[in-house]
Each structure stands twice: as structure tokens, then as C-alpha cells.
Design an enzyme around this catalytic site. Structure first.
Site, PDB file in Angstrom:
ATOM      1  CG  ASP B 108       7.913 -54.417 124.534  1.00  0.00           C
ATOM      2  OD1 ASP B 108       7.685 -53.195 124.458  1.00  0.00           O
ATOM      3  OD2 ASP B 108       7.213 -55.192 125.216  1.00  0.00           O
ATOM      4  CB  SER B 173       5.749 -35.411 125.491  1.00  0.00           C
ATOM      5  OG  SER B 173       4.371 -35.285 125.470  1.00  0.00           O
ATOM      6  CE1 TYR B 260       3.947 -28.932 109.342  1.00  0.00           C
ATOM      7  CE2 TYR B 260       4.612 -27.063 110.672  1.00  0.00           C
ATOM      8  CZ  TYR B 260       4.088 -27.574 109.502  1.00  0.00           C
ATOM      9  OH  TYR B 260       3.678 -26.727 108.524  1.00  0.00           O
TER      10      TYR B 260
END
Ligand code: HEM
Ligand SMILES: [Cu+2]
Lengths: 375, 528
Positions: B108, B173, B260
Site C-alpha cells: 500500500d 498536495s 512541470y
């Protein structure tokens, strides 16, 4: 529609007219009318062809594989997965191409930054949503507003040839002189761009950016604001009218004389009707974009003036609002942007139009006094 | 390392997913979380896409027809923000969740509970962002780049909500990035050395570092905005002694690496797919890894190429021009390597390969326009015109988005246990390909001919190309509903997929059955 048909026709007529087709469709950057803009165009075309050549090689190999190395054609896969020399080569060759490109690019950039020894200084100030031009040497200046009628924008009238690229007062400049532009802003960031001059410079509050142009040919050159600056960002065009030196001198004298006349107008005795007539015009160019020609505004952002407490209440407050604006809203301080005559005319108009029948008037002289009393 | 895996094994390996909503709300399984990310991303893709349809409808003809300029600006802003933060980034995180453990032989992700958090923050963040559309004064209207002072002194009241939404996305994020790094560095199967990792894993490892490096910078810049708006500071307010250009430096220090972040995982996915359908190993594996590393490092020193017209000193101008040109070299190396991989392979063109080949061609076109933009003097003419819009849509739509489609088709059989409908998928490809080129290629001409970006109305000479572009955009937009249909159909049923449906594919993910069981690699595989 007719234009489109024409274009299709020309396209069918084949290669010989290729040039003119491209000219009509404008698919490419303009070479422009200054040495800098021509250099930029040269760089643009060079790098474009470099890309085309690299593209042909890379895509050529790729399409060859797509065409020939298919399993459906029974092609057996090779098993190579590295090749030091090839890999070094295709790192070094692009690098060298770029070095070769960087040399002329550097030279052009240095030239673009060389604003020394200018003949004329023009200060350009961006406002939401118009430009102001100040001729620093001759001490006069004026605003340049979009001149396309609202009806054309809202499809109520046919659009004219220069739709959205026309202004009431163009920036007049002489050919053959080095003009230095000092670019700044009074509110948000704008950007002053005239493609034919090869000039684009951001107008930033608190900064004065320098750039320059030396125009080779007389003509009308159009551009637009290119930095998002709020609601009417798409509606603040730039028109440069380049004229021969003597015509330019004549124009400058007119402007200086007009500035003088304005000073006289300020001290003249105005009647209410004169002010209202002048005010209606000035209102429609300056205020109507937000508050609408019928004074109905677009609440809540742009309040209605029709029956508004400011336009029908005490004069002092009305003057203050127009001259100094309202902090934290879209209402700007018009005190510096408009002449005393226009301020007086607009305020008088607003207090008497659309059923705001206050019967009040304010003279340019009183506006001037108000401004001075507030300093 | 093996101790971690053992405990995990005894705790979880023998029960399946929880029932009902709890399965998703409390999900810690990387496959479930991956699925949620992908579904969320596609939802946002449709939402952001419908805003693009509004934009293209208004631009169909000169004049104002459908929306007022104010709302138009809200649409461009929300479209950009939703596509960048809601569609592209979560899609890649979803792919990472699903595939990284399968590719490195891990049971996982390393931090499953944090994984749950980083996903569930997103719907909240976007609910907050989208709610601004219904607020007084409207949604943010200052572009996805939200330059001050337009976004501070002159911003709408909803800006504060926008700031908090950005903060939440950033936190999500960063947590996602930490999780990816922890997983890749700690949970690789025995024998899986770094230089044996699939490129998708490599590109994600590097992307995760980029995320951790620049999302805090984004958080910083929006916090400075918040202070300017509510606490009387003047970071970006010239009137108070602040500096509007500072905003742009900070924003683009985040912004360039961000572009990017949106493309490197696609590089990785394409580097898996091209060899599989060329039936030939990836050409230049090592140089691919180094190229990605070089791109990532260079991406920190090119930010001001977005600011060539702000009036930087000429020395700065030159530095950023040279560095930007330099970044084209490793990018070129990647393209050459992909082409060399195809060269003398034994090619077939199933949907993943079609999208991957289109990726190479069209991304390269976007790279070419990038190279043109890098030439600073020329950028004075290109900047903030439709030429830039064409550039970034060429790198983002056939780049990031086609990369995601290619990945989705490539791994759908593994995820669902069924083959997708190849004919429909090819239709999806060709219609997307035609629509996207029709929408974005004419934008190059528009920009060169002088059309600024972010305008709701334009001069008459731009009319023809805008109409073509809008038609292309409608075609592209409508086609994406077909994708939804294809995926739903594939989830529901279809031809059974074998463990390895692509004969040329390599990698550990193809050693587990299709669909991949809820728990995989409870005992790590041995990599030779
Ligand atoms: C060969 C590599 C590349 C080069 C040399 C390059 C160069 C540039 C330059 C100079 C600009 C600024 C243009 C301007 O505003 O005047 C730009 C804008 C942009 N590029 Fe690239 N680029 C490259 C690749 C990419 C990639 C891979 C992506 C993303 C996947 C990307 C996304 C963007 C975006 C989103 C913008 C516009 C941002 C905005 O102003 O809204 N570029 N690029
Ligand atoms: Cu960039």
C-alpha cells in the site's frame, strides 16, 4: 461573409497569391516599422525555421517507424536500448543550436534596453480602463479612451472596420525621432503593446518602466492592453498616429494652445445648460461604462446614479466622490483624470439628468476651489 | 522494512473493503483512494471544461453575446484554477496511488491515513472555491495567476475564500507528495533498486519533491495577499511602499515548477506505454532519469521567463533567457528517446499507444513554441497573447491530459478486470485529436496577429480563427462525455482482462491478477 468567400477564392487560386492570402489572414507576426520590431521579427522567423527543421527530422523518423515498423506488417522488434554516442550527440547538437540562437537574441535585447539619448519623452499611465499620455517636454497631456460605440459591442449596430481598436485621441508621434516611453500605472498592472513598434511594457503602479521606439514610416498603428486589468481589460486599445516631423510640430502647438484654452474655459462664466450639454458628452465617455448611459448602473458593484443619495444629496459629498473616488471600490478618483471643466459639467449633468432634478449647478471655478480646499 | 510489511500483512490482508459509504469515507486502501482521486479529477475536468465552453461560446463571434466581461473574467479564472488544481494534479495523484505500490511491489502507500486526508481535503477545497461563484461580487476574476494588486486591493470579496481554498489544496498536495516519497523510498520490493524503478515511479518521485518545494511558496504568496487584504500590510501595494512585482516573482517561483508538476508524471506514463506497444525496451533509461532530474532542477531557475515585460534589469533578463533555452535540451532528449524507442519496434496502435504517440508529437509542438517564447526579445511580442495560450494548451492538453487518457486506457483492464471497448476508445482518440488541434492550433495565428489573451471580445480580423477554434473546442468538449461512457461501460462489464492484457508490457503490476485484488503484494515479490 464576403471576406471569407474572398479568402477561400484566393486560396483556391493557388500558390502565386500565397503572400497576399497570408497578409489578409495575418497568421504571422508583423515585421513592424521600427528597427527593433524588424530584429524581433527576424529572431522569430529564425527560431521558427529551426523548430521546423528539427520537427521534420524528429517527426520524419517517427512517421517512418509508424509506417514501416508495424507488427501488422510482420516487423520483428529490434532489442537495442542505448547508444552512448547517439545520446551524447543529440544532447550537444541542440545545445549548440541554442548557443547560436542566443547570440543575436542577446544583441537585440541589449538594443531594446538602450533608452539613452531620446529626442522626446512620453509618459504613459495606465488607468482602469484607458491610457493617459503626458508629453513631458511640452507639458501637456490627455486621456485616450475607447471610441467604439457601446451599440457595436452589444451587437445593436454593425461593427466598423476598426472595431475595438479605435480611440478618441490617438497618441501622435513624429517619425524618425527616438521616443522614450516612461510607462506606469495609477491602479492595477496594465501593459502597453503596439505590435508594429515592437514595444510591450508593463505599466506597474509604483514603477516607471522605460522603453523606446523610433518609427520609420508614417501611419496608424494599433495595439491593446495585454495585462489583465479588470472588467474592461479588452476595451482599452492603443492607437499611435505616426506623422512627419513638421505635422507633429503643428499638432504639438495645437495641443499647447488647447491646454491654454482649457485654462480660460475654467475661469469663464458657465450657464447651467452649457454645463449639462458638455456634461452629457463627458459622462458618456468617462462614466457610462460602469454607471450606464441611463444612470442605472449595475448594482451592487456599480451603483445607480439615478435617484442616488450622492447625486441628489449634498453637493460636497458628490464632489468628494467624483474627485477622490471611493476607497476599496471600482470608483476611481477622477480629480486628476478630468479637467475642472469636465468635472463641473459631469456633476451638474448627474444632478439634473434622469429625473434627478435637483436644479443644482457647480462651476469649474468652484471645483477648483473645492480641490484646493481639500489639499 | 520487512517488519512494516509483516504487521500490515497480519492486520489487513484477510478482510476486504468496508461496506457502503464507510468504504470511501474512511478509505485507507491505495486503490480505493486512487479511484476516488480519479473520479474527482474527472468531475473537475467536466466542470472546468464547461467553463471553457462558456468562454469559447462568447468568443465564437466578435461582440458581447452570452456573458458580460465581468463574468467572462470569472470563467477564465475558475477554468484555469479548476483545471490545474482540480483536474490535472489530482488525476496524477490518483494514478500514483493506484500504480506506484503495484509497480514497486508494495502492499500500500506508506502513510495510508494521511492518504485519506489528502484526498478528502480536496472536495472541501473545491466546494469552497466553486461556492464563490454564488457570492456577492462574484468569483475570483483576476486570472489563475492572480496578479496583485488586481487580486488584493481591487479583488472581489470572495478573494478570501479563494485564498483558503488554495491553502487547502496546497496542504493536500504536500501530504500527497510526502506520501509518495515515503512509499518509494521505503517500500520497494527487495531487489528493486532505484535505477530499476519504472520511469513512472521515477518521475513521480521527482514530482513529489517539486511539490514539497513549491506548494509552501504558493501558500506564502496567498498568505501575503491575505495580510494585505485584511491586516493592513502592504506587501504588494505600491501605495504603502510594497511591490507588485514581488508578487510575480514569488508566484512564478511556484508557478514554473508547477507546470512541470503537471507534465513529469505524464512523461513517466508515456515512458511505460511507448515501449509496451513498440515491444522494445525504453531507449536510454538512464538518460531519461537524468533528463527528468535536470528538468526539475532547471525548473527552479527559469521562473522569470513569465515576466520578461515587467522591466527586469537586462542582466536578469539574459540569465532567465539562457536558463529557459537550456531547459529545452533535456526536454529534447526525452523526445528523442521516445522516438528511438519506437524506431525498429513492432508497433501496434491500441488506444493507449494512440494517445501516447499523439502526446509525443503535440507535446513537441508545445515545446517548440516554448522555445520560441524563451527568446526574450521575441517574447515581448508573444507575451500575454493567444500565442502563449496556444503554447500552454499544447503542453497541457495533449501533454498532461493525453498522458492521463493514455494511462487510463493502459491500466483500465488492471483496475476493472475488463477490456474497454477499443473501437469507442479509438473514436474518443480521433475526435479528441481533431478537436484539440482545431481548437488550439489557430490560437498560434491569433496571437501572432496580435490578439491579447483574457479578453471577452476582439477586433474583426480575429473573427475567422476564433470561430474555428470554438468549433474545435466544442468538439473536444463533447467528446469527453464519450470517455465517461467508455469507462462506465468498462467498469460494468466487458471482455475479461487477463493479468497482462498487453503482450509487450513489463513491470510488476502485470504480475497480479486483473482486476487487482483489494490487497496486493502482502508478501513482497522478488525483483531480479
Ligand atoms: C521546452 C520547454 C518549455 C519552454 C522553453 C517553455 C517556455 C515558456 C515561456 C517562456 C513562457 C512564458 C510566455 C509568456 O507568458 O510570455 C511559458 C508559458 C507557459 N508554459 Fe511553458 N515552456 C516549456 C514547457 C512547458 C511545459 C512542459 C508546460 C506544462 C506542462 C508549460 C506550461 C506553461 C504555462 C501554463 C504557461 C503560461 C502560464 C500563464 O501565463 O498563464 N510549458 N512557457
Ligand atoms: Cu514557465
Amino acid at each position: 461573409m464576403r471576406m471569407t468567400a474572398l479568402r477561400v477564392g484566393t486560396l483556391l487560386a493557388g500558390l502565386p497569391v500565397c503572400q497576399s492570402v497570408f497578409a489578409d489572414w495575418t497568421v504571422n507576426m508583423t515585421p513592424g516599422v521600427t528597427s527593433v520590431s524588424r530584429d524581433i521579427y527576424g529572431l522569430h522567423m529564425t527560431i521558427f525555421w529551426v523548430c521546423v527543421v528539427i520537427g521534420i527530422v524528429v517527426f520524419g523518423v517517427m512517421f517512418w517507424s509508424i509506417f514501416a515498423h508495424r507488427r501488422s506488417k510482420g516487423y520483428k522488434p529490434a532489442n537495442f536500448h542505448e547508444h552512448t554516442w547517439v545520446e551524447i550527440l543529440w544532447t550537444i547538437i541542440p545545445f549548440l543550436i541554442l548557443v547560436v540562437m542566443a547570440i543575436p537574441a542577446t544583441a537585440t535585447l541589449l538594443r531594446m534596453y538602450d533608452t539613452k539619448e531620446a529626442d522626446i519623452d512620453v509618459k504613459i499611465t495606465g488607468y482602469q480602463w484607458k491610457w493617459h499620455y503626458d508629453f513631458l517636454n511640452e507639458k501637456f497631456g490627455y486621456f485616450s479612451n475607447l471610441a467604439t460605440p457601446q451599440e457595436e459591442i452589444h451587437n445593436l449596430a454593425n461593427k466598423n472596420e476598426h472595431y475595438l481598436l479605435q480611440v478618441d485621441e490617438p497618441l501622435v508621434l513624429p517619425v524618425g525621432k527616438k521616443i522614450r516611453f516612461l510607462v506606469t500605472s495609477s491602479d492595477v498592472i496594465h501593459s502597453w503593446w503596439v505590435p508594429a513598434l515592437g514595444v510591450k511594457k508593463d505599466a506597474i503602479p509604483g514603477y516607471i518602466n522605460e522603453t523606446w521606439a523610433k518609427i520609420d514610416e508614417p501611419g496608424i498603428y494599433r495595439g491593446q492592453c495585454t495585462e489583465l486589468c479588470g472588467t474592461n481589460h479588452g476595451f482599452m486599445p492603443i492607437v499611435v498616429k505616426a506623422v512627419p516631423e513638421d505635422e507633429y510640430q503643428g499638432w504639438v502647438q495645437d495641443q499647447v494652445a488647447q491646454a491654454e484654452k482649457l485654462r480660460e474655459l475654467t475661469s469663464k462664466d458657465w450657464t447651467k445648460d452649457e454645463l449639462i450639454a458638455r456634461g452629457e458628452k463627458a459622462y458618456n465617455t468617462t462614466c457610462a461604462a460602469c454607471h450606464q448611459p441611463d444612470g442605472s448602473g449595475a448594482p451592487p458593484t456599480f451603483p445607480a446614479l439615478k435617484g442616488s443619495p450622492v447625486a441628489t444629496g449634498p453637493m460636497e459629498k458628490h464632489l468628494h466622490t467624483v474627485v477622490f473616488g471611493v476607497q476599496g471600490t471600482a470608483m476611481q478618483a477622477f480629480g486628476k483624470q478630468l479637467s475642472e471643466v469636465d468635472l463641473a459639467a459631469i456633476i451638474t449633468y448627474e444632478r439634473n439628468a434622469w429625473g434627478n432634478n435637483t436644479g443644482d449647478m457647480v462651476t469649474p471655478k468652484q471645483v477648483l476651489d473645492f480641490k484646493q480646499s481639500q489639499q | 522494512m520487512s517488519a512494516v510489511i509483516d504487521t500490515h500483512d497480519t492486520e489487513h490482508a484477510h478482510h476486504g473493503p468496508a461496506k457502503g459509504i464507510r468504504r470511501w469515507l474512511f478509505a485507507t486502501n491505495h486503490k480505493d483512494i486512487g479511484t476516488m482521486y480519479l473520479v474527482f479529477s474527472f468531475t473537475m475536468f467536466l466542470l472546468g471544461g464547461s467553463m471553457a465552453m462558456v468562454i469559447r461560446s462568447e468568443l465564437f463571434q466578435p461582440g458581447l453575446q452570452i456573458v458580460e466581461p465581468e463574468f467572462f473574467n470569472q470563467m477564465t479564472t475558475m477554468h484555469g484554477l479548476i483545471m490545474v488544481f482540480g483536474a490535472v494534479m489530482p488525476a496524477f495523484v490518483g494514478l500514483a496511488n493506484w500504480m506506484i505500490p503495484l509497480m514497486i511491489g508494495a502492499p500500500d502507500m506508506a502513510l495510508p491515513r494521511m492518504n485519506n486526508w489528502s484526498f478528502w481535503i480536496l472536495p472541501a477545497a473545491f466546494a469552497l472555491l466553486v461556492s464563490t461563484l454564488f457570492m456577492d461580487g462574484g468569483a475570483p476574476n483576476f486570472g489563475w495567476t492572480f496578479y496583485a494588486p488586481l487580486s488584493t486591493t481591487y479583488g472581489p470579496p470572495s478573494t478570501t475564500f479563494f485564498i483558503f481554498a488554495i491553502h487547502m489544496m496546497g496542504i493536500s498536495s504536500i501530504m500527497g507528495g510526502i506520501n509518495v516519497i515515503a512509499t518509494i523510498l521505503n517500500l520497494r520490493a527487495p531487489g528493486m533498486t532505484l535505477m530499476k524503478m519504472p520511469l513512472f515511479v521515477w518521475t513521480w518521485l521527482i514530482t513529489a519533491f517539486l511539490l514539497i518545494a513549491v506548494m509552501p511558496v504558493l501558500a506564502g504568496v496567498v498568505t501575503m495577499m491575505l495580510m494585505d487584504i485584511h491586516f493592513g500590510t502592504s506587501f504588494f501595494n505600491a501605495g504603502g511602499g510594497g511591490d507588485p512585482v514581488l508578487f510575480q516573482h514569488v508566484f512564478w517561483f511556484f508557478g514554473h515548477p508547477e507546470v512541470y508538476i503537471m507534465i513529469l508524471p505524464a512523461f513517466g506514463a508515456v515512458s511505460e506505454i511507448i515501449p509496451a506497444f513498440s515491444r522494445k525496451p525504453l531507449f536510454g533509461y538512464a538518460s531519461m532519469v537524468y533528463a527528468v532530474g535536470a528538468i526539475a532542477l532547471l525548473s527552479f531557475v527559469v521562473w522569470a521567463h513569465h515576466m520578461f515585460t515587467v522591466g527586469m534589469p537586462v542582466a536578469g533578463q539574459l540569465f532567465f533567457m539562457y536558463c529557459t533555452m537550456l531547459i529545452a535540451v533535456p526536454t529534447g532528449v526525452k523526445v528523442f528517446n521516445w522516438v528511438a524507442t519506437m524506431f525498429r519496434g513492432s508497433l501496434t496502435f491500441e488506444a493507449p499507444m494512440l494517445f501516447a504517440v499523439a502526446f509525443i508529437i503535440l507535446f513537441t509542438i508545445g515545446g517548440f513554441s516554448g522555445l520560441m517564447l524563451a527568446i526574450a526579445p521575441a517574447d515581448f511580442q508573444y507575451h500575454d497573447t493567444y500565442f502563449v495560450v496556444a503554447h500552454f494548451h499544447y503542453v497541457l492538453v495533449p501533454g498532461a491530459i493525453f498522458g492521463i487518457f493514455a494511462s487510463a486506457y493502459f491500466w483500465l483492464p488492471k483496475w476493472t478486470g475488463h477490456m474497454y471497448d477499443e473501437t469507442l476508445a479509438k473514436t474518443h482518440f480521433w475526435m479528441s485529436f481533431i478537436g484539440m488541434n482545431m481548437a488550439f492550433f489557430p490560437m498560434h495565428f491569433l496571437g501572432l496577429a496580435g490578439m491579447p489573451r483574457r479578453i471577452p471580445d476582439y477586433a474583426l480580423q480575429f473573427a475567422d480563427f476564433n470561430m474555428i477554434s470554438s468549433i474545435g473546442a466544442f468538439l473536444f468538449g463533447a467528446t469527453q462525455l464519450l470517455f465517461l461512457y467508455i469507462v462506465v461501460k468498462c467498469v460494468r462489464g466487458g471482455e475479461k482482462a487477463p493479468a497482462k492484457p498487453w503482450d509487450g508490457a513489463r513491470g510488476l503490476e502485470w504480475t497480479v491478477p486483473s482486476p487487482a485484488p483489494f490487497h496486493t503484494f502482502a508478501t513482497p515479490p522478488e525483483v531480479k
